[in-house]
Motif scaffolding. Structure first.
Motif, PDB file in Angstrom:
ATOM      1  N   GLU A 108      -8.507  17.525 -14.413  1.00 33.83           N
ATOM      2  CA  GLU A 108      -8.765  16.748 -13.205  1.00 33.83           C
ATOM      3  C   GLU A 108     -10.219  16.318 -13.169  1.00 33.83           C
ATOM      4  O   GLU A 108     -11.114  17.078 -13.558  1.00 33.83           O
ATOM      5  CB  GLU A 108      -8.425  17.573 -11.955  1.00 33.83           C
ATOM      6  CG  GLU A 108      -8.612  16.809 -10.653  1.00 33.83           C
ATOM      7  CD  GLU A 108      -8.023  17.529  -9.447  1.00 33.83           C
ATOM      8  OE1 GLU A 108      -8.654  17.507  -8.382  1.00 33.83           O
ATOM      9  OE2 GLU A 108      -6.915  18.098  -9.591  1.00 33.83           O
TER      10      GLU A 108
ATOM     11  N   SER B 179      -5.946   9.909  -4.798  1.00 29.98           N
ATOM     12  CA  SER B 179      -6.126  10.156  -6.222  1.00 29.98           C
ATOM     13  C   SER B 179      -5.182   9.287  -7.024  1.00 29.98           C
ATOM     14  O   SER B 179      -4.328   8.582  -6.469  1.00 29.98           O
ATOM     15  CB  SER B 179      -5.891  11.639  -6.544  1.00 29.98           C
ATOM     16  OG  SER B 179      -4.616  12.041  -6.101  1.00 29.98           O
TER      17      SER B 179
ATOM     18  N   ALA C 141      -5.814  12.734   1.269  1.00 27.41           N
ATOM     19  CA  ALA C 141      -5.780  12.917  -0.187  1.00 27.41           C
ATOM     20  C   ALA C 141      -5.702  11.549  -0.852  1.00 27.41           C
ATOM     21  O   ALA C 141      -4.856  10.732  -0.500  1.00 27.41           O
ATOM     22  CB  ALA C 141      -4.579  13.767  -0.586  1.00 27.41           C
TER      23      ALA C 141
ATOM     24  N   ASP D 252     -13.303  15.078 -10.730  1.00 30.62           N
ATOM     25  CA  ASP D 252     -13.754  15.099  -9.343  1.00 30.62           C
ATOM     26  C   ASP D 252     -14.445  13.784  -9.025  1.00 30.62           C
ATOM     27  O   ASP D 252     -15.669  13.675  -9.067  1.00 30.62           O
ATOM     28  CB  ASP D 252     -14.697  16.276  -9.115  1.00 30.62           C
ATOM     29  CG  ASP D 252     -15.206  16.346  -7.677  1.00 30.62           C
ATOM     30  OD1 ASP D 252     -14.617  15.659  -6.817  1.00 30.62           O
ATOM     31  OD2 ASP D 252     -16.180  17.064  -7.430  1.00 30.62           O
TER      32      ASP D 252
ATOM     33  N   SER E 209      -5.111  16.803  -4.374  1.00 28.77           N
ATOM     34  CA  SER E 209      -4.147  15.716  -4.487  1.00 28.77           C
ATOM     35  C   SER E 209      -2.762  16.209  -4.106  1.00 28.77           C
ATOM     36  O   SER E 209      -2.393  17.359  -4.372  1.00 28.77           O
ATOM     37  CB  SER E 209      -4.130  15.174  -5.905  1.00 28.77           C
ATOM     38  OG  SER E 209      -3.036  14.300  -6.100  1.00 28.77           O
TER      39      SER E 209
ATOM     40  N   ASN F  54      -9.354  12.380  -8.894  1.00 31.55           N
ATOM     41  CA  ASN F  54      -9.270  12.653  -7.464  1.00 31.55           C
ATOM     42  C   ASN F  54     -10.494  12.098  -6.744  1.00 31.55           C
ATOM     43  O   ASN F  54     -11.616  12.515  -7.008  1.00 31.55           O
ATOM     44  CB  ASN F  54      -9.147  14.154  -7.221  1.00 31.55           C
ATOM     45  CG  ASN F  54      -8.772  14.477  -5.782  1.00 31.55           C
ATOM     46  OD1 ASN F  54      -8.597  13.577  -4.970  1.00 31.55           O
ATOM     47  ND2 ASN F  54      -8.656  15.748  -5.477  1.00 31.55           N
TER      48      ASN F  54
ATOM     49  N   ILE G 173      -5.486  13.955 -13.492  1.00 27.56           N
ATOM     50  CA  ILE G 173      -5.724  13.360 -12.168  1.00 27.56           C
ATOM     51  C   ILE G 173      -7.178  12.937 -12.035  1.00 27.56           C
ATOM     52  O   ILE G 173      -8.090  13.653 -12.477  1.00 27.56           O
ATOM     53  CB  ILE G 173      -5.359  14.354 -11.043  1.00 27.56           C
ATOM     54  CG1 ILE G 173      -3.848  14.454 -10.879  1.00 27.56           C
ATOM     55  CG2 ILE G 173      -5.983  13.938  -9.719  1.00 27.56           C
ATOM     56  CD1 ILE G 173      -3.412  15.355  -9.756  1.00 27.56           C
TER      57      ILE G 173
END
Length: 391
Positions: free
Chosen positions: A170, A133, A131, A172, A154, A148, A146
């Motif tokens: 979030e 992020s 993970a 991507d 995450s 990520n 976030i």
């Protein structure tokens, strides 16, 4: 709309300054993992107080020279208020005076050297099982966003000090590119409302552009520091410096968003420009807003106008920018546009020698002050909303 927290979003994340064309973010002459950074910007129309907001890193450090910074990375100090459009860079470690566009990471910035703990902001953006992020948190509202860089979820919300918070968006980042590599960063493009993985950049004129000087016009590439150039507000002013950069575009169009924007004759109104004018997409042109006031709008925000287009077939370009003692409005091919404006993004995108020179020309940057712009600076979205009536 890209994930944002009260209008604040990630504009650039430089995760890997190791093994490649490293970038010297703080201008100390050394390009190391201490120069990695994350940048955020207030895209709203009102000031946002981010005092106490936090940046968290979720890293594994696979293949990195230094151990990763995993957990809390930076806390914005009291009095950190972002004006509309303002951007701030959080750099892992800053040697010497802190530029006005930046802050040193409160957790990651340590005088440690290669191999010591916590000098690596993130990792290479691994596409594997780890993970990876970065998060921006407002502790007052317990909301966060976030970015990520891994296809895996995450694990930031699982941190001991990071419980009960609510994700409000979030990005991507793994879909952009798994491993950006040195010299490349994740960058937000407000035109497409998406992120790309690209080299940093500075707004500029293209070589071959004629600039108005006392007595006529000269090619921008023939100018040297000390030459007089006509300005809209202060008459003839001496150049302090000239920034240059050469870009080559490959057929995969990886860097297509950096190709020049072409303004055909009269596309800005009243015969301006009087010859075709090509500038970098971020370069600002003088236009009028709905109330008739002069404003400076980024070229890529004016692509909706008749006679304005991106030079999609361009394979190579030399960009140049003119630096004065202050932000000026100059005449290029009969159209008015900006000189170099020492904003956060532009200064950080310069090499270390250029950064030192710019900090000498604009000493207020060392005191956390950004020089006043010659006109109101429009964001891309604001420029696209203007009518087709030019300046």
């Amino acid at each position: 709309m890209a994930a944002n927290l009260d209008g604040v979003l990630f504009t650039q994340i430089y995760t890997d300054n190791d093994g490649g064309p490293e970038f010297d973010s703080d201008g100390d002459g050394n390009a190391t993992q201490e120069d990695e950074f994350v940048a955020i910007q207030n895209t709203s129309s009102a000031p946002v107080d981010i005092s106490g907001w936090e940046i968290w890193s979720d890293s594994t450090g696979g293949g990195a020279t230094d151990a990763p910074q995993d957990g809390l990375y930076h806390t914005f100090p009291p009095g950190t208020v972002l004006a509309p459009g303002q951007e701030v860079f959080v750099i892992n470690e800053i040697t010497g005076p802190v530029p006005g566009f930046a802050q040193e990471a409160s957790e990651g910035g340590v005088e440690s050297g290669p191999g010591a703990p916590s000098t690596n902001l993130l990792t290479e953006g691994s596409g594997g099982g780890a993970a990876e992020s970065i998060a921006l948190l407002n502790p007052d509202t317990l909301e966060f966003i976030i970015f990520n860089m891994s296809p895996n979820p995450s694990t930031i919300p699982d941190e001991d000090e990071f419980l009960g918070e609510t994700s409000v968006g979030e990005v991507d980042g793994s879909s952009v590119q798994a491993d950006p590599g040195a010299g490349f960063s994740y960058q937000y493009d407000p035109v497409t409302d998406t992120y790309s993985n690209l080299p940093v950049f500075v707004p500029c004129f293209t070589a071959g552009t004629r600039i108005a000087v006392p007595g006529g016009e000269v090619l921008v590439e023939t100018l040297v520091p000390g030459d007089l150039v006509l300005t809209a507000d202060h008459g003839p002013r001496p150049l302090r410096a000239i920034l240059r950069r050469k870009l080559t575009f490959t057929r995969d169009d990886r860097h297509d968003q950096h190709k020049p924007v072409l303004f055909n004759i009269g596309s800005l109104g009243d015969g301006a420009p009087h010859r075709p004018l090509a500038v970098s997409p971020q370069h600002r042109m003088l236009v009028r807003d709905e109330g008739g006031d002069e404003v400076l709008a980024p070229a890529k925000g004016l692509l909706h106008r008749r006679g304005v287009r991106r030079k999609a077939g361009c394979r190579q370009v030399v960009y140049l920018q003119l630096v004065f003692d202050q932000h000026e409005v100059v005449c290029a091919e009969g159209a008015w546009s900006e000189s170099f404006f020492p904003g956060a993004y532009a200064v950080s995108a310069s090499d270390c020698a250029t950064q030192r020179e710019l900090l000498e020309i604009f000493p207020d940057l060392n005191r956390g002050l950004t020089p006043d712009p010659a006109r109101k600076l429009l964001r891309v979205q604001e420029a696209r909303a203007l009518t087709k009536t030019g300046a």
